[in-house]
Every structure is written in C-alpha cells, then in structure tokens.
Design an enzyme around this catalytic site. Structure first.
Site, short mmCIF file in Angstrom:
data_model
loop_
_atom_site.label_atom_id
_atom_site.label_comp_id
_atom_site.label_asym_id
_atom_site.label_seq_id
_atom_site.Cartn_x
_atom_site.Cartn_y
_atom_site.Cartn_z
N TYR A 187 2.97 8.07 71.92
CA TYR A 187 3.26 8.89 73.40
C TYR A 187 4.19 10.02 72.58
O TYR A 187 5.42 9.86 72.19
CB TYR A 187 3.78 7.93 74.28
CG TYR A 187 3.90 8.83 75.85
CD1 TYR A 187 3.34 8.25 76.85
CD2 TYR A 187 4.96 9.78 75.93
CE1 TYR A 187 3.35 8.94 77.93
CE2 TYR A 187 5.00 10.55 77.17
CZ TYR A 187 4.18 10.11 77.99
OH TYR A 187 4.33 10.63 79.30
N TYR A 238 -2.17 16.24 78.39
CA TYR A 238 -1.03 15.33 78.79
C TYR A 238 -1.36 14.62 80.12
O TYR A 238 -1.13 15.21 81.10
CB TYR A 238 0.19 16.21 79.05
CG TYR A 238 1.62 15.43 79.22
CD1 TYR A 238 1.93 14.46 78.67
CD2 TYR A 238 2.27 15.89 80.40
CE1 TYR A 238 2.95 13.66 78.69
CE2 TYR A 238 3.36 15.30 80.44
CZ TYR A 238 3.83 14.14 79.86
OH TYR A 238 4.81 13.29 79.95
#
Lengths: 288, 144
Positions: A187, A238
């Site tokens: 991430y 995202y």
C-alpha cells in the site's frame, strides 16, 4: 457463518469530500489542537516526519523512494485500466517534480480519484464450483504495537510502518516466509511507507535500503521483488488498497498486465504507518 | 507577528479540560508537560491515565523550554486556504531527553529553507495572540 462475503470499496470524492484537505473552522480542540495550528493536518504531513526519521536513522537516500514510484508507473504503462496509463515517469521527471512535503515529491503520493473495487470470498469448497480460477487466502492478520496510537506523534517506536509485531504473525499463519513471496502489493499512501513496510516484512535490512530499492528489483517479470504490479495506489487507482488485493489475486491467476511467471504466493501489505495495520497472503492451489 | 499566515484553526482547551493547563501555561510563556504523581513518568500528549503505571493521578509540571529535534518536515503544498500564499514552512517534532523523551509538535522559526539537523538543540518561542478570538498562544522553536 456467512457463506459468501463481498468486500467492496467505492469512492466519489467530488460529491463527498476530498482527502488531504485541512479543517476549515475557527477553533480546534483535542489532540489535533496540538498539530493543526502548526500547519500539520494532512495525511502526507502526518507521515513525512516518520519517514524523515527512518531515513535519518538508516541513511536512506531519496532515490530509494523514487524507485518505488518508478516501479508503480512502469507497471501502469502495461495496464490500460490505470489512471496513469500512457503517462510514464522518468527519474528526471520525478526529480524535477514539486515537493508536497519533504521527503515526498508529487510522485511519492497516492492519487486522488473516484473508483470502485470488490472481492468475493467463499469457502474453498464453494470456490471449486465457480468459473473463475480460485485463489486461496493463506493468512490475514491485523494488529499494532505498544502505544502505536499515542497522540501528538508520541509512539515510542515512531519511525515505523507499524508492521514489526504483525508481519511475523502473518508468516506464521500462512506457513511461508519472505523468501517464498513471488510478488508483492504494498500500500502506497506514500512511498516512504512502502519502504518501511518492505523492511519490516523481512525483505531488506533497514541499512540496506539504498541497494535494495532500485527500479530493477521492483519490476515484473524478473525483479527480485516485483511490487505494485498494477501501478497500485500511485498509478493505477487509489482504491484505498482494495485494488492491491485484486491485483494480488490476478497474479495468482496469471491475469496481471505485468505478470510475474509462476506465481504461487502473492502478498498484500495494507496501509502502513497508521494503527492498526493489516496484511495478507494469497496462494495458488499448489500452496494448499 | 505570526510564523504562519493567519486563518488556521486556533487551539482551545479540550471540552473535558484535559489539556487546559498546557494552554493556560503557554499564555503565560510557560511550557508544561504531564507527569504522573504516582510513578513520576512524563508523557505527552495529555492523557487521563499514566501510560506507565495506569494511575489517574497526573499533574502538569513546568519544564525548561528546551529540547532537541527528533524529526522535521518542510511543507510546500498548502492544504488549507490560509496557507495558499505561505510558501514553505517547517514543522518540527521536539523531544525532551530529560522528560522520558516526550515529544511535542511546533514550527521551527527562521528561514523556512534553512538546513535542519535532527538532534539539534532548540528552545521554545511563545507566539502570543492576545487579541484573537479566542486568545491563544502557540509554542514554536528556534535552534539554539
């Protein structure tokens, strides 16, 4: 017990408000009264000092962060779904990009976009009946460390992605180790978090970052640790990390646009530097 | 004269009063941190119990307004309308080695493009806003 679970995430920031903006009111009270009036109010600003301290402690240079961004953008060029498809990134473009908050350039920061993602989780027995090749969840953990949530930047172990206590439990549950991981999705809220996450999951020594974090090590198909192979949060979309989980499944199924050959063990490290954190490992049928 | 352009939210004590002694002391030009009366542990930010011994008998104690830079960041991109014309500014995380390494956030005064050294000794500079509504004081830092 549920037989079928759908995990989903949907973002519509235009209608419901953007991330990354400071509060607009006359007064502020509580923990944030000790940060916001000093201009410390966005996610990037909350994390930059952790990364700065880690870089200081371990002599990490800016190109190590840059390599993470270059790898994401490299993979996005193979991925027609990626927001940054057709918009490649070079070292020069990164170096010349504006600072957001040191040590993060523009290209060290995740995108802000709308989007949606979903996963379907069923038992292994049920998965055998559906048309898509199953991908198995070998382990999933979440957790935290001592006083990780201490306010006003007072966590005793500060310069960390917060995975030191969590990663060993993941490997234990999944029955694998760092050397078994074929491909990684990590991430990227900011590249610095990826760097610390990879260190804390045992892929690289803290003092070895400048050697490990080079683009060639991080790209598919042949890199030492192909990372963020869809383009990830920096260059695909995202989706608060759910897109990374989906890409990890694609890698096991052989369906990635930046496929790593013969993937059996595919790992996801979720949002770093916050608390609690989580991570998981997916496997092919061969790993059962 | 303020370090950052005016218009950011102004600090007020928490509604439960937890950090009121800190903000009141700052208005007098005094830096106070929290200390446990039971075990002597220093801590920041303010909490209702001691993180070391879990006593709820805590006090705010004046400390020498000096520390050292634990980390810092130079902000370039404004995320608040008040900072649109600000340009770069420095945020420091200052630790107090004599007070169990408690840390506090503030701005580092001086040239915003100055080189900053982690570990450098700093001292507090109180930025008073007596005529603001509500009146308040910010605690900044300068390299010694």
């Amino acid at each position: 017990m549920a037989e079928c679970v759908v995990v989903f995430r949907a973002l519509a920031q235009g209608q419901f408000g953007r991330f990354g903006q400071g509060p607009r009111r006359n007064v502020i009270a509580g923990d944030t009264a000790h940060t916001v009036p000093y201009g410390l109010m966005s996610a990037g600003q909350m994390f930059a000092m952790k990364v700065k301290r880690f870089m200081h402690d371990h002599g990490v240079e800016q190109p190590a962060l840059r390599a993470i961004s270059l790898a994401s953008y490299h993979h996005a060029q193979n991925n027609p779904r990626a927001v940054m498809y057709g918009r490649p990134l070079t070292e020069e473009k990164y170096d010349n990009s504006r600072w957001i908050v040191e040590p993060f350039h523009l290209f060290d920061c995740c995108l802000e976009n709308d989007g949606a993602a979903a996963m379907v989780l069923v038992s292994a027995e049920r998965a055998a009946e559906v048309e898509h090749a199953p991908c198995y969840l070998l382990g999933a953990v979440s957790g935290s460390h001592h006083r990780a949530g201490a306010s006003v930047h007072n966590a005793p172990d500060y310069a960390t992605s917060a995975f030191k206590t969590v990663a060993p439990r993941l490997y234990d549950m999944a029955g694998v180790g760092p050397d078994d991981i074929d491909v990684l999705q990590s991430y990227e809220n900011f590249t610095g978090g990826v760097l610390m996450s990879i260190v804390e999951h045992g892929f690289c020594e803290p003092d070895g970052c400048n050697e490990f974090f080079v683009k060639d090590n991080l790209i598919a198909p042949g890199g030492k640790l192909p990372t963020n192979t869809s383009g990830g949060n920096l260059a695909e979309c995202y989706m608060h990390g759910l897109g990374l989980n989906i890409e990890a499944v694609r890698q096991v199924r052989g369906a990635s646009t930046s496929q790593v050959p013969d993937v059996d063990v595919s790992m996801v490290i979720s949002g770093p530097m916050v608390t609690p954190v989580s991570c998981c490992i997916f496997g092919s049928e061969a790993t059962l | 004269m303020s370090y950052l352009h005016p218009g950011l939210p102004k600090p007020v004590p928490a509604p439960d009063g937890l950090d009121a002694p800190f903000w009141e002391a700052a208005r007098e030009g005094v830096l106070k941190l929290q200390r446990c009366k039971a075990c002597g542990q220093w801590q920041w930010g303010p909490e209702w119990i001691c993180h070391n011994c879990f006593s709820d008998d805590l006090e705010f104690v004046e400390v020498e307004p000096r520390g050292r830079i634990y980390s810092y960041e130079r902000v370039w991109h404004p995320v608040h309308p008040a900072l649109k014309e600000q340009g770069p500014y420095l945020i420091v995380l200052v630790e107090f080695p004599d007070h169990d390494n408690a840390r506090i956030v503030g701005n580092l005064l001086g040239d915003p493009e100055q080189e900053v050294a982690i570990g450098a000794p700093v001292r507090a500079v109180f930025e008073h806003h007596p005529d603001d509504e509500p009146p308040h004081t910010l605690v900044h830092w300068t390299v010694e």
